[in-house]
Design an enzyme around this catalytic site. Structure first.
Site, PDB file in Angstrom:
ATOM      1  CG  HIS A  34      11.725  34.476  55.917  1.00 11.54           C
ATOM      2  ND1 HIS A  34      11.067  33.354  55.485  1.00 11.54           N
ATOM      3  CD2 HIS A  34      10.919  35.524  55.588  1.00 11.54           C
ATOM      4  CE1 HIS A  34       9.913  33.697  54.946  1.00 11.54           C
ATOM      5  NE2 HIS A  34       9.792  35.013  54.972  1.00 11.54           N
ATOM      6  CG  ASP A  36      11.136  30.150  57.694  1.00 12.34           C
ATOM      7  OD1 ASP A  36      11.708  31.248  57.532  1.00 12.34           O
ATOM      8  OD2 ASP A  36      10.038  30.031  58.270  1.00 12.34           O
ATOM      9  CG  ASP A  51       6.831  34.642  52.169  1.00  5.11           C
ATOM     10  OD1 ASP A  51       7.858  35.048  52.714  1.00  5.11           O
ATOM     11  OD2 ASP A  51       5.750  34.494  52.773  1.00  5.11           O
ATOM     12  CD  GLU A  55       8.447  35.782  58.420  1.00  8.80           C
ATOM     13  OE1 GLU A  55       7.770  36.806  58.562  1.00  8.80           O
ATOM     14  OE2 GLU A  55       8.017  34.786  57.783  1.00  8.80           O
ATOM     15  CD  GLU A  56       6.465  32.558  56.298  1.00 11.49           C
ATOM     16  OE1 GLU A  56       5.525  33.021  56.960  1.00 11.49           O
ATOM     17  OE2 GLU A  56       6.777  32.982  55.168  1.00 11.49           O
ATOM     18  CG  ASP A 109       9.561  38.483  54.128  1.00  6.21           C
ATOM     19  OD1 ASP A 109       9.006  37.882  53.179  1.00  6.21           O
ATOM     20  OD2 ASP A 109       9.381  38.194  55.316  1.00  6.21           O
ATOM     21  CG  HIS A 150       1.933  32.154  53.980  1.00  2.00           C
ATOM     22  ND1 HIS A 150       1.726  32.858  55.147  1.00  2.00           N
ATOM     23  CD2 HIS A 150       3.176  32.484  53.573  1.00  2.00           C
ATOM     24  CE1 HIS A 150       2.801  33.585  55.415  1.00  2.00           C
ATOM     25  NE2 HIS A 150       3.687  33.377  54.470  1.00  2.00           N
TER      26      HIS A 150
HETATM   27 ZN   LIG Z   1       8.082  36.077  54.297  1.00  2.00          ZN
END
Ligand SMILES: [Zn+2]
Length: 480
Positions: free
Chosen positions: A75, A77, A114, A144-145, A168, A454
């Site tokens: 992904h 994003d 990520d 995705e997030e 991922d 994150h």
């Molecule tokens: Zn991810």
């Protein structure tokens, strides 16, 4: 000491470039444009969706022209987060990349490894035609997030292959081969009320650990709504009371940490009520199975609530809360110690005419989810309640026979002298959404070591990113 010198190599050159382009969820236009441009520059056909999703079609290299096509996916994003003192505008500016020789990280912000590392691997494969590989369909998904929106939107008819490698995952040496599907359920159970007089008490439970309703559902964490049901049922064995309200939890997908009930007791039963409640509170803290050191249960007198559920409805509420299924329902027959099907009573609320119970139901097998949906439905309907289901998405089921998985396992074992860990995750991944769109999907997910994703402490291990790159190249070479 941290320094700003880029790590050598094409993959890292792309990684640094990606990090310099702001690409938080919902803000991926620039990175999507950049990837499309790189692909076109190197003569690849690109399919593009309005939201920024991309599929890049890369021909097989010499000798691989007629090999079976493989989908590579990541992904584009990232989660944007920063330290309190950081004043960077992550919508406008890329992140500042640092490294200490062992890890790459960002100054005061998330890094976006990520899933920027997947994007870097794919862009390198597009550029470097000397790396042997079968025909590739590279799927770059957006957002995705924030609910896997890109994967949900992608027109999978634009993909010809059913073999998919997702990059991922965040622990090297682990191949993920299944994820859970999910559905939300809202159950409403009606009640009738009556006026009451007597004393009213608020019982509140707090201090529980909570946690993710999928990955932590088998961690022994106590669901506060369920603990409340035990307390109320225990007390009701010895003394009558009526329920004014029951509530607890805020999210479907979090194990609730706090719940409360407001109940009314006839004045003549006050003392007994308080002593039985106290008895429950002291006994629960001594239960060995409960590993919740910060658990607190408080009881306070509160003002008269006027109306309560009548006796019959109060008993029905206690029965419902105690008996309705919650937690792990079945374990995986394929993968040791892996939960297959579960549900989490995430939110409990009381309105004027009904109380509602909101569940997140998960299963790594669609049949398991279906069976649990039926069980819940029959339970609720028997109690004259109603049930509504929403946000359904499919599981990525374990595939008994998988050539792709075999190739990834064999390649890993040859390269590192020991087999990888093959596992599943009891939570949602993009592969689950894609499994619902790609008939008979055969997929594996892996990736390098990424820590604290994150958060502003996010970092990617350089040696691991290099090893996973060598691994990916060898897998592709072996997929002739
Ligand atoms: Zn991810």
């Amino acid at each position: 000491m941290a320094n700003t010198d880029p790590i050598h190599g094409k993959v890292f050159e792309y990684f640094y470039k990606i990090a310099s382009i702001p690409h938080g969820s919902g803000n991926t236009r620039a990175l999507s444009d950049y990837c499309a441009l790189q692909a076109e520059k190197h003569g690849c056909r690109v399919y593009r969706e309005d939201n920024g999703n991309l599929i890049v079609y890369v021909d097989g290299t010499q000798g691989y022209e007629n090999s079976e096509t493989v989908i590579l996916q990541g992904h584009i994003d990232m989660v944007c987060d920063k330290t309190e003192s950081c004043d960077k505008d992550m919508v406008r500016d890329g992140v500042e990349v640092l490294n200490d020789g062992e890890y790459i990280f960002a100054k005061d912000t998330t890094l976006g490894s990520d899933d920027g590392i997947a994007v870097a691997y794919m862009l390198t494969l597009i550029e470097d035609r000397s790396i042997p590989h079968p025909p590739l369909e590279m799927l770059f998904t957006v957002d995705e997030e924030v609910g896997m929106l890109g994967a949900r939107a992608i027109d999978a008819k634009k993909l010809s292959s059913n073999k998919l490698i997702n990059i991922d995952s965040e622990v090297e040496g682990i191949l993920t081969v299944s994820c859970a599907g999910a559905i939300r359920a809202v159950c409403k159970i009606p009640f009738t009320t009556e006026n009451t007089n007597g004393s009213c008490y608020k019982i509140s439970i707090s201090g529980l650990k909570g946690g993710h309703s999928g990955t932590e559902i088998n961690s022994g964490r106590i669901n506060s709504n369920k603990l409340l049901s035990r307390l109320l049922n225990f007390v009701s064995q010895d003394v009558d009371f009526k329920i004014s309200s029951i509530s607890g939890g805020k999210k479907y997908n979090a194990i609730p940490k706090e719940s409360e009930a407001v109940v009314c007791v006839e004045d003549k039963n006050k003392e007994l009520f308080l002593s039985v409640t106290q008895k429950f509170i002291s006994s629960i803290k001594n239960e060995k199975v409960i590993n919740e050191p910060d658990l607190e249960i408080n009881i306070t007198q509160t003002s008269d609530t006027g109306k309560c559920m009548d006796s019959r409805s109060s008993r029905k509420a206690m029965f419902t809360l105690l008996q309705i299924p919650n937690g792990v329902q079945t374990m995986s027959p394929d993968i040791p110690n892996m939960v297959q099907t579960s549900l989490n009573l995430g939110i409990l609320e009381t309105s004027d005419e009904y109380f509602s119970l909101c569940f997140m139901i998960r299963s790594n097998a669609s049949a398991g989810k279906q069976a649990l949906v039926q069980k819940l439905k029959s339970f609720v309907e028997y109690l004259d309640g109603s049930i509504e289901f929403m946000s359904d998405y499919p599981a990525w089921e374990f595939k008994a026979e998988s050539n792709l998985r075999n190739t990834l396992i064999e390649t890993y074992t040859e390269m590192y002298g020991e087999p990888p860990v093959v596992t599943a995750i009891h939570a949602g991944l993009e592969c689950g959404i894609l499994a619902g769109k790609i008939p008979d999907m055969d997929a594996v997910s892996f990736g390098p070591n990424i820590l604290h994703a994150h958060t502003p402490q996010e970092k990617i291990e350089i040696a691991s990113a290099k090893r996973c790159w060598e691994y990916l190249k060898t897998v592709l070479k072996n997929l002739k």
